[in-house]
Design a protein around this motif. Structure first.
Motif, short mmCIF file in Angstrom:
data_model
loop_
_atom_site.label_atom_id
_atom_site.label_comp_id
_atom_site.label_asym_id
_atom_site.label_seq_id
_atom_site.Cartn_x
_atom_site.Cartn_y
_atom_site.Cartn_z
N PRO A 31 28.00 43.49 -21.49
CA PRO A 31 27.28 43.59 -20.20
C PRO A 31 25.83 44.06 -20.31
CG PRO A 31 29.52 44.40 -19.94
CD PRO A 31 29.32 44.16 -21.42
N VAL A 32 25.44 44.66 -21.44
CA VAL A 32 24.03 45.02 -21.59
C VAL A 32 23.17 43.76 -21.63
CG1 VAL A 32 22.38 46.42 -22.89
CG2 VAL A 32 24.81 47.02 -22.95
N ASP A 89 23.79 40.98 -20.02
CA ASP A 89 23.67 40.50 -18.64
C ASP A 89 22.62 41.29 -17.88
OD1 ASP A 89 25.74 38.68 -19.12
OD2 ASP A 89 27.28 40.11 -18.49
N ARG A 90 22.62 42.62 -18.08
CA ARG A 90 21.64 43.44 -17.37
C ARG A 90 20.23 43.15 -17.87
NH1 ARG A 90 22.00 48.20 -14.42
NH2 ARG A 90 24.05 47.31 -13.92
N PHE A 91 20.06 42.99 -19.17
CA PHE A 91 18.74 42.68 -19.71
C PHE A 91 18.25 41.35 -19.15
CE2 PHE A 91 15.64 41.00 -22.65
CZ PHE A 91 14.93 42.11 -23.08
N ARG A 92 19.12 40.36 -19.07
CA ARG A 92 18.75 39.03 -18.56
C ARG A 92 18.23 39.15 -17.11
NH1 ARG A 92 23.17 36.90 -19.27
NH2 ARG A 92 22.84 35.87 -21.29
N ARG A 93 18.91 39.92 -16.29
CA ARG A 93 18.48 40.08 -14.90
C ARG A 93 17.14 40.81 -14.83
NH1 ARG A 93 24.05 41.13 -14.12
NH2 ARG A 93 23.73 43.39 -14.00
N LEU A 94 16.99 41.83 -15.65
CA LEU A 94 15.73 42.57 -15.65
C LEU A 94 14.58 41.71 -16.17
CD1 LEU A 94 17.09 45.98 -16.93
CD2 LEU A 94 16.11 45.55 -14.67
N ASP A 113 18.16 50.88 -17.71
CA ASP A 113 17.69 51.01 -16.33
C ASP A 113 16.69 52.15 -16.19
OD1 ASP A 113 19.30 48.91 -15.58
OD2 ASP A 113 20.84 50.15 -14.64
N ILE A 124 23.41 50.68 -20.67
CA ILE A 124 22.86 50.15 -19.42
C ILE A 124 22.09 51.23 -18.67
CG2 ILE A 124 23.50 49.31 -17.13
CD1 ILE A 124 25.68 47.64 -18.47
#
Length: 421
Positions: A406-407, A409-414, A342, A338
Motif C-alpha cells: 500500500p505504500v 498506492d499512496r506514493f502514486r496518489r501523492l 504523509d 505511509i
C-alpha cells in the motif's frame, strides 16, 4: 546575440517526486566480512528493466540510481560498460530522469588502500570523465559522491569499511582524498557535458543531542557537529585557514592545498539532504562512550519532521542553493511507512508555501533492501531484510519478486497531486 541558458528541471517551480534504488557497493572482503553489493543482493542486475518500469508506474519523475564502479573497471585500464549500457537504455526508455550516483561507497578491487590511495583522485576523475563521454548526451544530472561524511566516518574514523582507518586523523585523511576526487570528478563532467550538466550534491543529515556537554563528550560532540559539513565545505571552497576544523585537517591538507580547493571550487546546483527520522539524530549519554557506526552505535532519537525541517533549513542556509530531500523513509510496517510519507511530504509542502526552495523529494528505496550488517555474518540475506520500500522483496523459486504494497498506492496518489504540494 546573447545566448541564455535553458531552464533546468529544478527551476520549473514544481516539486519533483522521485525514488531511489539502494546501490551500496563494498566489494572488498576479508576474514569474517563478505563483499556487499546491493544490486546483487536484490537481483537488480537481472531485473533492472522491471525495476525501472515499477518506478515509472508509481509516478516517479526522477530516479536516484548508481553505477557499480568496481564492475565497470574490473582491472586497471579495463572498462566494461555492457551492463550499464543496457541499464541506462532501459531507464531512459521509461521516461525517468536519472540522477546518477557515480560513487555510492566502494572502490575497484585493484585500488590498494581504497579511498586512502594517493592515486584515488586521479582514478575517480578518469571514471567520471569516461562516464560523461559515454552517456553525457543523455544523462545530465550527477551526484559525484553520495554522503561523503558517511564515507569518511565508516572508512576513516570507525574502521568499519576499507581501508579501516580509525579516529579523527583517519577521518581527515579520507575526507581530504574524497574531496580531491569530488572536485576533479565534477570538473571533468562539466568539461564534457557543458552547461547542460547539473550537480546534485548529497550528504547525510546528522545531529547530536543528549549529554553532549558532559566533560567526556564535549570535544567529540563539537568535532562531529563541525565535520558533518567538512567535505562539502572543502569542495565548495569554504574552508580557509580560520575554519574550525583547519587544525584537524593538517597534515592531510596543507595550506597550499587549501588554496587549491578555493581556486578550483565546485558548487552544487541542488543540495541533497538524506534524512532518516529514526537514525539521523544520535544521542550522547553521560558516562557512556560509543565508538560510532554500526559496530558500536550511539542510541538514536526520532525527531520526526522537526529534524527534517532543521536539516533542510541548515543545508539551504549554508549553501544558498535549492535543496532536495534525496533520501528518506522509515524501516517499519506499511502503516508506519505511509505515516512518514504523509507527514514528511506535508512538511515539505508547508515549507514550500512558506518560501523554502525545496525542489524534490525522494523516497528511498523503491523496494526493500538488505542491511549492511549482512557483510559481517554468514546468515542468509532473508535474515537481514529491511522493510523500507514501496515494494516488498519476496523470495520465490523464480528469484526475488517485487510485490507492491500500500505504500506504492499512496506514493502514486501523492505523485499525481505533486503539482499542488
Amino acid at each position: 546575440m546573447k545566448m541564455t541558458r535553458p531552464r533546468r528541471w529544478f527551476e520549473d517551480g514544481r516539486l519533483h517526486l522521485g525514488l531511489g534504488i539502494e546501490d551500496t557497493f563494498v566489494p572488498q572482503s576479508r576474514s569474517g566480512e563478505r563483499a556487499i553489493d546491493e544490486y546483487e543482493l536484490t537481483e537488480h542486475y537481472d531485473r533492472f528493466a522491471e525495476d525501472f518500469a515499477l518506478a515509472a508506474s508509481v509516478g516517479a519523475t526522477v530516479l536516484r540510481w548508481g553505477v557499480p564502479w568496481y564492475r565497470v573497471t574490473p582491472a586497471e585500464g579495463v572498462w566494461d560498460w555492457e551492463w550499464t549500457d543496457r541499464a541506462i537504455d532501459a531507464l531512459l526508455a521509461q521516461g525517468l530522469r536519472p540522477i546518477v550516483d557515480l560513487l555510492h561507497y566502494g572502490t575497484p578491487l585493484w585500488l590498494d588502500g581504497q579511498f586512502a590511495n594517493p592515486e584515488y583522485p586521479r582514478h575517480v576523475e578518469e571514471y567520471a570523465r569516461r562516464f560523461a563521454e559515454r552517456y553525457g548526451d543523455r544523462v545530465l544530472d550527477y551526484t559525484p559522491v553520495n554522503e561523503p561524511v558517511i564515507h569518511a566516518l565508516f572508512c576513516g574514523e570507525y574502521a568499519y569499511w576499507p581501508p579501516y582507518l580509525r579516529g579523527a586523523e583517519g577521518f581527515a585523511l579520507i575526507a581530504a582524498n574524497l574531496a580531491r576526487g569530488f572536485v576533479r570528478s565534477q570538473r571533468a563532467i562539466a568539461e564534457v557535458v557543458g552547461d547542460r550538466a547539473t550537480f546534485v550534491h548529497v550528504d547525510a543529515a546528522m545531529s547530536f543531542v543528549g549529554d553532549d556537554a558532559a566533560p567526556e563528550h564535549r570535544a567529540e560532540a563539537e568535532r562531529l557537529r563541525q565535520q558533518v559539513h567538512l567535505v562539502e565545505d572543502l569542495v565548495t571552497g569554504r574552508v580557509d585557514r580560520d575554519h574550525p576544523l583547519r587544525d584537524r585537517l593538517f597534515p592531510a591538507v596543507t595550506d597550499d592545498e587549501l588554496d587549491w580547493f578555493r581556486a578550483h571550487a565546485v558548487q552544487p546546483d541542488v543540495m541533497g539532504v538524506n534524512y532518516y527520522p529514526r537514525h539521523s539524530t544520535e544521542q550522547f549519554e553521560a558516562g557512556v562512550h560509543h565508538g560510532g557506526g554500526f559496530a558500536d552505535p550511539r542510541p538514536s532519537v526520532d525527531r520526526g519532521v522537526d529534524g527534517l525541517r532543521e536539516a533542510l533549513e541548515t543545508f539551504a542556509r549554508r549553501y544558498r542553493v535549492p535543496v532536495m530531500v534525496t533520501e528518506t523513509c522509515v524501516t517499519g510496517s506499511v502503516a508506519e511507512r505511509i505515516a512518514w510519507l504523509d507527514d514528511s511530504l506535508t512538511l515539505v509542502a508547508r515549507m514550500r508555501a512558506e518560501g523554502s526552495d525545496i525542489v524534490g523529494y525522494v523516497w528511498w528505496p523503491l523496494f526493500d533492501m538488505y542491511e549492511w550488517t549482512w557483510r559481517h555474518t554468514d546468515a542468509p540475506r532473508a535474515d537481514h531484510l529491511l522493510t523500507m520500500g514501496l515494494h516488498d522483496l519476496v523470495e520465490s523459486p523464480d528469484g526475488l519478486l517485487r510485490v507492491p504494497n500500500p505504500v506504492a498506492d499512496r506514493f502514486r496518489r501523492l505523485a499525481a497531486d505533486a503539482a499542488s504540494l
